[in-house]
Design a protein around this motif. Structure first.
Motif, short mmCIF file in Angstrom:
data_model
loop_
_atom_site.label_atom_id
_atom_site.label_comp_id
_atom_site.label_asym_id
_atom_site.label_seq_id
_atom_site.Cartn_x
_atom_site.Cartn_y
_atom_site.Cartn_z
N MET A 1 17.89 14.46 -7.68
CA MET A 1 17.84 13.94 -6.30
C MET A 1 16.86 12.79 -6.18
SD MET A 1 18.04 14.78 -2.65
CE MET A 1 18.90 16.27 -2.97
N ASN A 2 17.32 11.74 -5.58
CA ASN A 2 16.45 10.62 -5.26
C ASN A 2 15.35 11.14 -4.33
OD1 ASN A 2 15.37 8.53 -3.58
ND2 ASN A 2 16.96 7.19 -4.35
N LYS A 3 14.11 10.85 -4.68
CA LYS A 3 12.98 11.44 -3.95
C LYS A 3 13.02 11.10 -2.46
CE LYS A 3 7.97 12.01 -4.48
NZ LYS A 3 7.62 11.53 -3.15
N VAL A 301 27.29 6.91 -6.14
CA VAL A 301 26.89 8.32 -6.29
C VAL A 301 28.12 9.25 -6.16
CG1 VAL A 301 25.52 10.20 -5.29
CG2 VAL A 301 24.56 7.89 -5.42
N LEU A 305 29.64 11.82 -9.00
CA LEU A 305 29.69 13.28 -8.80
C LEU A 305 31.12 13.80 -8.87
CD1 LEU A 305 27.07 13.72 -5.92
CD2 LEU A 305 26.73 13.95 -8.40
N TYR A 383 23.49 12.16 -0.93
CA TYR A 383 22.25 12.88 -1.25
C TYR A 383 22.46 14.01 -2.27
CZ TYR A 383 24.16 15.26 2.91
OH TYR A 383 24.99 15.85 3.82
N ASN A 384 23.71 14.25 -2.63
CA ASN A 384 23.97 15.27 -3.66
C ASN A 384 23.63 14.73 -5.04
OD1 ASN A 384 26.64 16.28 -1.64
ND2 ASN A 384 25.01 17.66 -2.26
N THR A 385 23.48 15.66 -5.98
CA THR A 385 23.05 15.28 -7.33
C THR A 385 23.93 15.95 -8.37
OG1 THR A 385 21.60 17.18 -7.54
CG2 THR A 385 20.65 15.19 -6.57
N ARG A 386 23.80 15.48 -9.61
CA ARG A 386 24.52 16.13 -10.71
C ARG A 386 24.07 17.59 -10.85
NH1 ARG A 386 26.95 13.47 -15.82
NH2 ARG A 386 28.10 11.77 -14.84
N ARG A 387 22.83 17.86 -10.50
CA ARG A 387 22.32 19.24 -10.56
C ARG A 387 23.13 20.13 -9.60
NH1 ARG A 387 21.48 23.01 -13.03
NH2 ARG A 387 20.15 24.67 -12.30
N ASP A 388 23.46 19.60 -8.42
CA ASP A 388 24.28 20.37 -7.47
C ASP A 388 25.64 20.70 -8.09
OD1 ASP A 388 22.35 20.19 -5.45
OD2 ASP A 388 23.21 18.34 -4.64
#
Lengths: 406, 147
Positions: A1-3, A301, A305, A383-388
């Motif tokens: 996530m972008n800080k 992004v 994703l 705002y989602n990430t690869r971790r999600d």
């Protein structure tokens, strides 16, 4: 996530069922950044009065907040004039406004309304009702195997009898982008009016109403960082001017006598009663936020994703994907797990902190067309990430085990 | 949480095919539908002399709705219509968290295993679909006998 995103969306740092939240239901509604929440508090804390009515300064302040939002939206979608922007409570109300004001006034028996099988119920049910009331026929453009609109259907069904073409720019189930510019041009050739449901497009891709030249565009604020309860109908001024009001009452009149009323000019003609000024303030802040992120970054992004999620899901033999092979795809991945009902999938993911949508997605005719009762849907935002996505995939891999299917 | 919901018992009942059929001598058939998720079941009852001789269902839905329906059908066989109505009320009260005394719920037999659904508001409708359908079916069968 972008800080920065993490700081701006504190809800994304919360937990669900004791696990960090992976919020993947953005097609239903998005989360709200701090500047949006602050703008609503700021409005109610410092500017609240009934707009358009009071002669006192506070009411003028409120009016300014509301009308500034209208100008902001007009610029955002490149409308010719702010008068072409009608505030509603959501896209559903916007589409109902067009159906009941434009549709009921202009349709005649034997006329045809053309929609697609991929419409959300909000761009389908109003047309059923209006078609029935006027003796018009409701026709459907069906899909080809990859989920895109059938060109053969478009050619065969868009005729001189077609008076209305109502089409979503992006399907809320399949995430496929329709070429509304070409569709609008074809529809205009046969004299039809074009209504675009932008609920899933305006939050994700740049939309220029003058460029695609549709006659109407409907969208909801809450799917693009704004509070719930504020939505937009864009319409070409000439068409809106000729339409009768939809809701009537306060603030939309010119003169009222015992038996007669003359109506206000645009846009007030379509905005009866006290309006959602706090929501409009939130929408202004949301557009500011989206523009600061930029649609290039949003696309980058979301494409990353979506591509990542699809490639991982394709590795799981018991996952079936819908509309995931077409290139014109934005941010939505719809799937099923063999022998497991989507609601059970969603419950099992929920227990692991992963929020997805399960069900018919307010698109029952599309479900029937796809030959399913319901599906699972993961939908992304910037705002989602690869971790999600990794957590989604990991959770999916537990589903058949939890269901004792081995 | 999950292990309290997706138990072996629920898995077994949700996958069981035994009660999933058309009932040849059905005296009443009732369709139940959950519009928020699209789940639907068709419940068939064979009622004679105020007693449910047989019951079966067809339809589609999540494991919770299917298991709940299957367990309900096994409970219903041989029960009087009045008893069935009372059991449906008891089950619905359990799912809504109004009754949680295990002794009181014992007569629901295996269906009492769905008690934990009361802590999952999103799944309450899944668990109660069959039982609401039963309630409607009994109301309609009353109407028929009066007519």
């Amino acid at each position: 996530m972008n800080k920065n995103f993490l700081n701006d969306f504190p809800i994304l740092r919360t937990q669900m069922n004791g696990q960090p939240l992976a919020y993947l239901d953005n097609s239903a509604t998005t989360q709200k950044p701090e500047n949006v929440v602050r703008s609503i508090c700021g409005y109610y804390g410092g500017c609240n009065a009934n707009p358009h009515r009071g002669v006192y300064e506070l009411s003028q302040k409120s009016t300014k907040v509301y009308e500034d939002a209208r100008r902001k939206v007009a610029k955002f979608i490149n409308a010719k004039s702010a008068r072409e922007i009608i505030f509603t409570k959501n896209a559903t109300e916007s589409l109902n406004l067009v159906a009941f004001s434009y549709g009921l006034t202009n349709l005649q028996a034997g006329d045809e309304i053309l929609i697609t099988i991929a419409e959300h119920h909000s761009n389908l049910v109003p047309w059923q009702i209006v078609a029935r009331a006027k003796g018009a026929k409701l026709n459907y453009i069906y899909l080809t195997a990859d989920g895109n609109l059938s060109e053969a259907d478009i050619s065969a069904k868009l005729t001189r009898r077609t008076k209305i073409l109502a089409v979503t720019q992006i399907s809320n189930v399949l995430g496929l982008v329709n070429d509304v510019k070409t569709l609008a041009a074809k529809a205009h050739e046969v004299g039809a009016v074009v209504i675009v449901d932008g609920s899933q497009s305006v939050p994700h891709i740049p939309v220029d109403v003058q460029d695609f030249d549709a006659d109407f565009l409907a969208f909801s604020g809450h799917k693009m960082l704004s509070p719930m309860g504020i939505g937009v109908l864009y319409g070409k001024q000439k068409i809106l001017d000729a339409m009768p009001p939809f809701l009537t009452g306060g603030d939309m009149i010119e003169y009222v006598t015992e038996q007669e009323t003359t109506f206000a000019e645009l846009p007030q003609k379509f905005e009866a009663g006290t309006q959602n000024v706090g929501g409009a303030a939130g929408l202004t802040a949301a557009i500011d936020y989206l523009q600061s992120v930029g649609f290039d970054e949003i696309a980058r992004v979301e494409n990353d994703l979506t591509t990542f999620a699809i490639s991982e899901l394709k590795k799981i033999p018991y996952v079936e994907l819908y509309g995931c092979d077409a290139p014109n795809k934005v941010g939505i991945v719809t799937f099923n797990i063999r022998d497991v009902h989507p609601h059970d999938v969603a419950t099992i993911l929920d227990a692991q902190g992963v929020a997805i949508r399960a069900g018919h997605h307010c698109a029952q005719p599309l479900m029937k067309f796809l030959g399913v009762n319901s599906t699972c849907r993961a939908s992304f935002y910037f705002y989602n990430t690869r971790r999600d996505v990794e957590r989604l995939i990991d959770a999916i891999k537990t589903v058949r085990g939890v269901m004792k299917l081995h | 949480m999950l292990e309290n919901i997706y138990t072996e018992l629920i898995a077994e009942h949700s996958q069981s095919k035994e009660n999933r059929r058309q009932l040849e001598n059905a005296t009443i058939t009732e369709r139940g539908h959950n519009p928020t998720c699209g789940d639907e079941i068709t419940l068939s009852l064979e009622i004679a002399d105020g007693v449910i001789r047989d019951a079966a269902f067809t339809g589609e839905g999540c494991a919770i709705s299917q298991a709940s329906t299957d367990m309900m059908i096994e409970l219903l066989r041989g029960k009087s219509v009045d008893e069935a109505k009372r059991l449906a009320e008891l089950f619905i009260a359990m799912i809504h968290g109004e009754i949680d005394d295990d002794d009181e719920l014992a007569e629901l037999d295996e269906a009492a295993a769905l008690k934990n659904i009361s802590t999952m508001p999103a799944r309450v409708k899944c668990a109660t679909l069959a039982w609401h359908t039963l309630d409607t079916a009994i109301k309609h069968s009353d109407g028929d006998s009066l007519a």
